[in-house]
Design a protein around this motif. Structure first.
Motif, PDB file in Angstrom:
ATOM      1  N   ALA A  80      38.057 100.443  -4.811  1.00 48.69           N
ATOM      2  CA  ALA A  80      37.477  99.671  -4.133  1.00 48.69           C
ATOM      3  C   ALA A  80      37.097  98.194  -4.398  1.00 48.69           C
ATOM      4  O   ALA A  80      36.039  97.692  -4.385  1.00 48.69           O
ATOM      5  CB  ALA A  80      36.183 100.008  -3.195  1.00 48.69           C
ATOM      6  N   VAL A  81      38.323  97.673  -5.384  1.00 44.09           N
ATOM      7  CA  VAL A  81      37.918  96.371  -5.786  1.00 44.09           C
ATOM      8  C   VAL A  81      38.348  95.461  -4.799  1.00 44.09           C
ATOM      9  O   VAL A  81      39.335  95.527  -3.839  1.00 44.09           O
ATOM     10  CB  VAL A  81      39.287  96.021  -6.979  1.00 44.09           C
ATOM     11  CG1 VAL A  81      39.319  94.613  -7.512  1.00 44.09           C
ATOM     12  CG2 VAL A  81      38.952  97.051  -8.335  1.00 44.09           C
ATOM     13  N   PRO A  82      37.395  94.395  -4.611  1.00 42.19           N
ATOM     14  CA  PRO A  82      37.933  93.354  -3.457  1.00 42.19           C
ATOM     15  C   PRO A  82      39.284  92.622  -3.471  1.00 42.19           C
ATOM     16  O   PRO A  82      39.731  92.345  -4.628  1.00 42.19           O
ATOM     17  CB  PRO A  82      36.779  92.469  -3.519  1.00 42.19           C
ATOM     18  CG  PRO A  82      35.686  92.833  -4.599  1.00 42.19           C
ATOM     19  CD  PRO A  82      36.513  94.067  -5.562  1.00 42.19           C
ATOM     20  N   THR A  83      39.669  92.501  -2.403  1.00 44.63           N
ATOM     21  CA  THR A  83      41.200  92.148  -2.217  1.00 44.63           C
ATOM     22  C   THR A  83      41.577  91.001  -3.183  1.00 44.63           C
ATOM     23  O   THR A  83      42.503  90.853  -3.743  1.00 44.63           O
ATOM     24  CB  THR A  83      41.421  91.601  -0.849  1.00 44.63           C
ATOM     25  OG1 THR A  83      41.197  92.861   0.237  1.00 44.63           O
ATOM     26  CG2 THR A  83      43.122  91.382  -0.697  1.00 44.63           C
ATOM     27  N   GLU A 111      42.834  99.556  -5.376  1.00 48.42           N
ATOM     28  CA  GLU A 111      42.485  99.847  -3.825  1.00 48.42           C
ATOM     29  C   GLU A 111      41.633 100.952  -4.119  1.00 48.42           C
ATOM     30  O   GLU A 111      40.592 101.093  -3.204  1.00 48.42           O
ATOM     31  CB  GLU A 111      43.606  99.933  -3.080  1.00 48.42           C
ATOM     32  CG  GLU A 111      44.498  98.906  -2.841  1.00 48.42           C
ATOM     33  CD  GLU A 111      45.676  99.095  -2.042  1.00 48.42           C
ATOM     34  OE1 GLU A 111      45.817  98.440  -1.050  1.00 48.42           O
ATOM     35  OE2 GLU A 111      46.487  99.954  -2.476  1.00 48.42           O
ATOM     36  N   ASN A 112      41.991 101.941  -4.769  1.00 41.97           N
ATOM     37  CA  ASN A 112      41.215 103.363  -4.673  1.00 41.97           C
ATOM     38  C   ASN A 112      39.843 103.043  -5.372  1.00 41.97           C
ATOM     39  O   ASN A 112      38.684 103.724  -5.173  1.00 41.97           O
ATOM     40  CB  ASN A 112      41.913 104.503  -5.509  1.00 41.97           C
ATOM     41  CG  ASN A 112      43.042 104.824  -5.056  1.00 41.97           C
ATOM     42  OD1 ASN A 112      43.342 104.733  -3.522  1.00 41.97           O
ATOM     43  ND2 ASN A 112      44.265 105.104  -5.686  1.00 41.97           N
TER      44      ASN A 112
END
Lengths: 202, 480, 265
Positions: B108-111, B105-106
Motif C-alpha cells: 500500500a505504498v502511495p502511487t 502495491e501490496n
C-alpha cells in the motif's frame, strides 16, 4: 508429529493465493493444450465442422478445466473461474467466436461445477465428475444449437449433437479428469490440496 | 534489521512422512550476514521459507517457534524478502517495472512514491533495460536481477536468498552477484543465503552455519574458521569449498566414429540469422566431445540436430549403418541409435514407474522380453536406481531424476549419447556423481557429446572441445 | 510460441481507449448480433466495425491472419445452417440427391454466418488492441473486481509463452524416447494425452512456486493495495461506450424499420 495431515488442509472456503494461482495456471495450460490440439487434428477437424454432431466427439477436451479444477481445488467457483479464464485466453489469442466464448465458458464451468455444488463440495467421486462433464457438455452445446445452429433439425441434429457432446464430456472431461488427478497424486504436486491427502505418504 | 530465532523448530510438509527439519535452535543477530550450508535434503530451503512466513498451517505441521524480532514469522509475512532459485516463476507481471512495483502495491505504498522506489531498486541491481521491457524476453540472469530488485524495493529488514545463482549460466550468475553486492552495501538488513558455490560470495558473509545431516549443527562461526576445520566434510556434502581439487576422469583413447554431423545448418522461422551454420563434427566411441559457447551460440540447437530431433535446413546428422539421416528415422528406431538427455528430466518421463521407464524404449524397439528385462536390471544396478525401481519418476530427487533420464536414454543401447547441460543446478556431490557416471558410460564404449556451460565438467572429461560462437565453430577456442 | 502482446499501434484511438469501455463496446455489439436472427442487423454492425477498424491501429497482417479463421468459421456456420436447415421453404435453388438448398434457408444461413463474423471481428478489434495488464488494472479500478483473482490470473497469463514453449520441448523429448504420433490417430491421441499430463504436472509445480513468490511479496497480506498504474474513464471513453451503444441500437432500429428484424428466441 500427528499421524495425519492437519485438518486445516481441507477447512475453509477462503481461497488461498495458491488456489487462485493454481486455477489460473491450469486455465493457461489448457489454453496451450487447446492450441496444440489444432495441430493434432489438422486436416480432420474442418471436415467434421460441416457435420456438427460428429465434431462433438472431442467436445469433452474443452470441458476438462470445468471438472478438473473443482476436483483439485475444491472451492466454490473453481470450475466457473477456471473454464471462463481458459475461454478468455482464447479470446486474447484471437478466437473466432469473440466475446461469446466467455459466455459459453461461464455456462460450461457452471455445468461442470453443479454436481459438486449440489453435494456441498464434500463429494468428489467418479459419479460427480461424470455428471459434471456431461452437464458441462450439455451447457456448451445448448449454447451452440441455440445461437449458432438454430435452423437445424431437432432430431437430425440438435439431439444427437447435444447427446454426443454430453457423452464426450462424461468420458473425456469426467473420467479423464479423475484419471488425471489419480496420475498426478503420486507426483506430489497435489500435496498442498485436500485431494492430495488421499495419497499414501512418502 | 531483524533478529532471527528458531526455537526447537520442526516442520513436516503435508504428504511427507518424515520432517524436513527437526529441532532447530538458532539465533541470528540483527545485521548479520549468514551463509547457511547443509547437504541436499537437510531442509535449508524449508528454514528460509519459515523465515519468509510461507509455512502456513495448510501446508504441513509445525512444532517449536520461528521468531522475527520476537514475533511469530507467520504473522510477519512480508517483513522478510526472499529470492528463490527459479527465475521464471518469481516474476508476476508482464512489464519489468510493473513487476518491481507489484510488491509495493501490496504494501500500500502511495502511487506517487512507487515509481521512484522502483527506479532506485532497478538501478541498484544493474538491470539494463527500460521499465516497460517485457519480462518474458529476459534471460534467466536478467530475470533473477529483476526479482532481486523486487525484493529490495520493499526495503525488507531481512533478506533471504535461496540458491539465487544455481539455475543461471556462469555469465548471468556473475551479474547477479554484482547486483547482490551493490544491494547489500545499500542496506543494513540481516541476510541469510543458501548457496553451494561459496568462493564467489565469501566476501558478502560474516558467519557460516552448517547444518548436520543428522540434526543439529555441524559448525557455526566465521567463514575462515569453519572452512579450515570442516572443509573436506562440507565438500562431501556438496559444498564447493575453495581449495579442494575437483576430480578428473581422462579418457582412454577414441575408437570408431559413432555419430557424425555434416554442414548442419538451421534457421528458425522469423529469425534473422541461422542458429547454427555449416557445423561438422564427429563423435567417437570411448570419448567425450564437449560443445561449449556463450548463450545464443547455437549449442542447444546443435544438440537437437545431432539427436535427430530437429530437421536441419541443410546438412545431415548420421550414424554408421543407417542410410537415412537421423531426423528422418522413426522415433522407435532413433532411440536405438542416439540417446538424448534434456535439461529438465521431467520432460522425458513417459510412464509411472522407474522400471517401466527403462523398459519403454527397448519395448518400443521390439526387443523380446528376456533381453529387455536383462537390460533393465543391468541399468538399475549400474545407475544405482535399484531401490527406486517401483517409484514414480516424478517423485525422485534432482540427482535421482537426472540419473534416471540418463539411464532411460541409454536403455535401447544407442552408440551415442547427447547430454544437454547435465550439471545445471547440481551441487558438488551430485556433480561428482555425474562426472563418474559419464566417465563410466564413455569408457564402456559409448560416444558422449555434452553441451555445457560448465568449464569444470568439460575439463574433467572431455578429450575434445567444439566451441561455438554465433552459430559457427570458433576454431581458436576448439580443441580438436 | 504464444504471447499476449497486443498486435497494434499503441497510439491508435481505440488502442488508447480504456479497456472497460472497449469491453462494454464488444459486449454491446456482440450481444446485439447474438440476439438478432435476421440478416440486416449483423450486416449493419459489421459495416460499423469496418468503419472502426482503421482507428484500432491493428496492423493489416495480423488482422487478416486472425480474420481468416473468423471468415472460415462464419462460412462453416452459414453452410451448415443452409444445407442442413430443418425447414426448407422458399424457392428451390439447388437440388442434388439428398442435398437441397432453398432461398429462405440460404438467407437464414447467411444471417447466422454474419453473426459469427460480427462477434469475432468485435472480439479481435477489442482484444487485439488491449494489453492484459491494462485490462486487469481497469477491472480492479473501474469495475472493482477482486484484486486477488484479477492479479492472480494476470500473473498466470505471464506463463503462456513459457508453457507453449514447454509443449514443444516435451514433444521433442518424447521423440527422443521413442514415442511418436505418426499417422495413426490412436497413437497421436495417446501421445497428446501423455504430453498434456507432463505439461500439467509442470504447470502445477510452477503454480506452487509462483503463489509462494507472490505471497512472499505481500500479496495475501489482507491489507488494501495501491495502484502503480492508474486507469481512468476519460470523457473520450464515455463517448466511445455511448457510441457503441448507439450503433447497436441504431442497427436494431433500422432493421425493425426495414421490416426484417427477427429476435432469436
Amino acid at each position: 508429529m500427528p499421524a495425519t495431515d492437519s485438518t486445516a488442509l481441507a477447512a475453509g472456503s477462503r481461497w488461498r493465493t495458491l488456489d487462485i494461482v493454481t486455477c489460473a495456471v491450469l486455465a493457461v495450460a489448457f489454453g496451450v493444450v487447446f492450441w496444440a490440439w489444432n495441430f493434432v487434428w489438422e486436416g480432420i477437424d474442418p471436415l467434421l465442422n460441416f457435420y456438427p454432431p460428429l465434431s462433438a466427439i472431442v467436445y469433452g477436451l474443452w470441458l476438462i478445466p470445468a471438472v478438473l479444477a473443482p476436483l483439485i481445488v475444491r472451492k466454490v467457483g473453481a470450475g466457473v473461474f477456471t473454464e471462463a479464464l481458459a475461454a478468455s485466453i482464447s479470446l486474447f489469442l484471437g478466437s473466432q467466436w469473440g466475446i461469446t466464448v466467455l459466455y459459453q465458458g461461464l455456462l460450461q464451468g457452471l455445468g461442470g461445477e453443479l454436481p459438486f455444488a449440489a453435494g456441498r463440495y464434500r463429494h468428489f467421486g467418479h459419479l460427480n465428475a461424470v455428471i459434471g462433464g456431461a452437464l458441462a457438455g450439455f451447457a456448451g452445446t445448448m449454447w451452440d444449437v441455440y445461437y449458432w445452429y438454430p435452423d437445424l433439425g431437432l432430431w437430425t441434429f440438435k439431439v444427437p449433437y447435444v447427446g454426443i457432446a454430453m457423452l464426450s464430456g462424461a468420458l473425456i472431461a469426467g473420467l479423464g479428469s479423475k484419471a488425471l488427478v489419480k496420475a498426478m497424486l503420486p507426483t506430489g504436486v497435489l500435496d498442498r490440496f485436500p485431494v492430495g491427502r488421499d495419497r499414501r505418504r512418502i | 534489521m531483524i533478529s532471527v530465532r528458531f526455537r526447537g523448530f520442526t516442520w513436516r510438509h503435508a504428504g511427507r512422512r518424515s520432517p524436513a527439519v527437526s529441532d532447530v535452535d538458532l539465533r541470528i543477530e540483527p545485521g548479520e550476514r549468514v551463509l547457511l550450508l547443509g547437504p541436499s535434503g537437510s531442509g535449508k530451503s524449508t528454514l528460509l521459507a519459515a523465515l519468509a512466513g510461507l509455512l502456513t498451517t495448510d501446508s504441513g505441521d509445525q512444532r517449536g517457534q520461528v521468531l522475527l524480532d520476537g514475533t511469530d514469522a507467520a504473522d510477519r509475512r512480508g517483513a522478510a524478502g526472499i529470492l528463490f532459485q527459479d527465475p521464471e516463476t518469481q516474476l508476476v507481471m508482464a512489464r519489468s517495472g510493473d513487476d518491481v512495483a507489484f510488491g509495493l502495491e501490496n504494501q500500500a505504498v502511495p502511487t506517487e512514491a512507487i515509481w521512484p522506489r522502483v527506479r532506485h531498486a532497478i538501478e541498484t541491481v544493474g538491470f539494463p533495460y527500460p521499465l516497460d521491457h517485457p519480462t518474458h524476453a529476459l534471460s534467466g540472469g536478467e530475470q533473477q536481477r529483476l526479482a532481486l530488485a523486487g525484493v529490495l524495493a520493499r526495503r525488507p529488514g531481512l533478506i533471504l536468498l535461496d540458491e539465487p545463482t544455481s539455475n543461471i549460466d556462469p555469465e548471468g550468475a556473475d551479474a547477479i552477484r554484482r547486483g547482490l553486492k551493490a544491494a547489500l552495501a545499500d542496506t543494513s538488513a540481516t541476510m541469510v543465503i543458501v548457496e553451494h558455490r561459496i568462493s564467489e560470495i565469501i566476501d558478502l558473509i560474516d558467519r557460516v552455519i552448517a547444518l548436520d545431516p543428522g540434526g543439529g549443527l555441524l559448525a557455526d562461526g566465521p567463514p575462515e574458521t569453519v572452512f579450515a576445520a570442516h572443509g573436506p566434510t562440507l565438500a562431501d556434502q556438496g559444498v564447493w569449498v575453495p581449495g579442494i581439487p575437483l576430480p578428473t576422469r581422462p579418457g582412454h583413447g577414441a575408437g570408431r566414429p559413432c555419430l557424425r554431423g555434416d554442414r548442419l545448418t538451421k534457421t528458425y522461422p522469423g529469425a534473422d540469422r541461422p542458429a547454427v551454420r555449416g557445423i561438422d563434427f564427429t563423435a567417437r566411441a570411448g570419448e567425450m566431445l564437449a560443445v561449449t559457447g556463450p548463450n545464443g551460440s547455437g549449442k542447444s540447437t546443435l544438440a537437437l540436430l545431432a539427436g535427430g530431433l530437429l530437421k536441419p535446413d541443410l546438412g545431415t546428422a548420421t550414424v554408421p549403418g543407417e542410410a537415412r539421416p537421423l531426423h528422418r528415422l522413426p522415433a522407435q528406431r532413433l532411440a536405438t541409435r542416439v540417446g538424448s538427455v534434456f535439461q529438465d528430466p521431467e520432460h522425458q518421463f513417459v510412464t509411472a514407474t522407474v522400471r517401466a521407464e527403462l523398459a519403454f524404449a527397448p519395448h518400443a524397439a521390439g526387443w523380446d522380453r528376456d533381453r529387455t528385462d536383462a537390460r533393465v536390471s543391468e541399468l538399475l544396478e549400474r545407475l544405482r536406481l535399484g531401490h527406486l525401481a517401483e517409484a514414480n519418476p516424478h517423485t525422485l530427487s534432482g540427482g535421482e531424476a537426472r540419473r534416471l533420464s540418463v539411464a532411460s536414454a541409454l536403455a535401447a543401447a544407442p552408440d551415442a549419447l547427447l547430454l544437454d547441460e547435465p550439471t545445471f543446478g547440481q551441487d558438488r556431490r551430485t556433480w561428482s556423481e555425474l562426472v563418474d557416471l559419464t566417465a563410466a558410460i564413455r569408457d564402456a564404449g559409448t560416444a558422449v557429446m555434452a553441451v555445457t556451460h560448465d568449464r569444470d565438467f568439460a575439463a574433467a572429461l572431455a578429450d575434445r572441445e567444439l566451441a561455438l560462437s554465433a552459430g559457427e565453430v570458433d576454431g581458436e577456442a576448439s580443441r580438436c | 510460441m504464444l504471447t499476449f502482446a497486443p498486435v497494434c499501434d499503441r497510439d491508435a484511438p481505440i488502442a488508447r481507449t480504456n479497456p472497460i469501455a472497449k469491453l462494454f463496446a464488444v459486449v454491446a455489439v456482440s450481444t446485439t448480433a447474438l440476439l438478432a436472427a435476421d440478416w440486416l442487423t449483423p450486416l449493419l454492425l459489421l459495416a460499423a466495425l469496418a468503419v472502426a477498424t482503421p482507428f484500432s491501429g491493428v496492423r493489416l497482417g495480423p488482422l487478416t491472419r486472425r480474420l481468416r479463421w473468423l471468415w472460415f468459421a462464419g462460412a462453416t456456420v452459414a453452410v451448415v445452417n443452409t444445407v442442413f436447415a430443418a425447414e426448407k421453404t422458399g424457392a428451390e435453388l439447388l437440388s442434388f440427391g439428398p442435398l437441397e438448398i432453398t432461398a429462405d434457408a440460404l438467407v437464414d444461413g447467411m444471417a447466422l454466418g454474419l453473426r459469427v463474423c460480427v462477434a469475432a471481428t468485435a472480439g479481435v478489434l477489442g482484444f487485439a488492441t488491449t494489453d492484459p495488464t491494462d485490462l486487469a488494472d481497469a477491472l480492479t479500478q473501474q469495475l472493482r473486481t477482486s484484486p486477488r483473482f484479477t492479479i492472480g490470473s494476470l500473473a498466470a497469463m505471464r506463463l503462456l509463452p513459457l508453457l507453449s514453449a514447454e509443449w514443444q520441448q516435451i514433444t521433442t523429448a518424447r521423440r527422443a524416447r521413442g514415442m511418436e504420433g505418426g499417422r495413426n490417430p490412436l497413437r497421436r491421441a495417446r501421445l497428446f494425452a501423455s504430453t498434456m499430463f507432463t505439461l500439467l504436472v509442470g504447470a502445477m509445480r510452477r503454480a506452487g512456486r509462483l503463489a509462494a513468490a507472490m505471497d512472499a511479496r505481500g500479496f495475501d497480506s489482507g491489507a488494501r493495495r495501491t495502484h502503480a498504474r492508474i486507469q481512468r474513464m476519460r470523457p473520450a471513453d464515455w463517448l466511445f461506450s455511448a457510441c457503441a451503444a448507439a450503433v447497436s441500437a441504431a442497427a436494431v432500429v433500422v432493421s425493425v424499420a426495414y421490416g426484417t428484424f427477427r429476435l432469436l428466441v
